[in-house]
Design a protein around this motif. Structure first.
Motif, short mmCIF file in Angstrom:
data_model
loop_
_atom_site.label_atom_id
_atom_site.label_comp_id
_atom_site.label_asym_id
_atom_site.label_seq_id
_atom_site.Cartn_x
_atom_site.Cartn_y
_atom_site.Cartn_z
N VAL A 1 -62.33 24.80 -4.13
CA VAL A 1 -62.51 26.24 -4.61
C VAL A 1 -62.76 27.12 -3.55
N THR B 1 -69.08 17.80 -2.03
CA THR B 1 -68.13 18.04 -3.17
C THR B 1 -66.90 18.38 -2.61
N THR C 1 -64.27 19.22 -4.82
CA THR C 1 -63.83 20.32 -5.72
C THR C 1 -64.26 21.55 -5.27
#
Length: 99
Positions: A64, A58, A60
């Motif tokens: 992060v 992922t 994202t």
């Protein structure tokens, strides 16, 4: 994978430039801050990618993790604020006296 590397490097650069602009008096030289932010973000992206495993790609979550580790690395560069300090009432390791 290439998108993760480029994206995290750009996020680290943006975060370190913002920190250098806002906290200029408390950080070392600009070059040190920028390099530390980018390297922290790249390490954070690698660490997040490794922790998630091969089945969880992922973008994202990787970004992060990159921003979080970059922020931690940049926070380690901060020096204490230079301002008026309150004088200590007691000397270190002093024993209180009676009387």
């Amino acid at each position: 994978m290439l998108m993760e590397v480029l994206g995290s490097a750009l996020l680290g650069l943006a975060l370190s430039a913002t920190a250098a602009r806002m906290l200029a008096g408390r950080l070392p030289a600009l070059r040190v801050v920028l390099v530390s932010g980018v390297l922290g973000a790249l390490f954070g992206a690698y660490l997040t990618h490794f922790a998630l495993g091969p089945g969880h790609n992922t973008l994202t979550a990787t970004f992060v993790g990159a921003v979080l580790v970059s922020a931690v690395v940049l926070s380690l560069l901060l020096r204490p604020a230079s301002g008026p300090r309150r004088p200590s009432h007691r000397t270190p390791f002093s024993v209180p006296t009676r009387g």
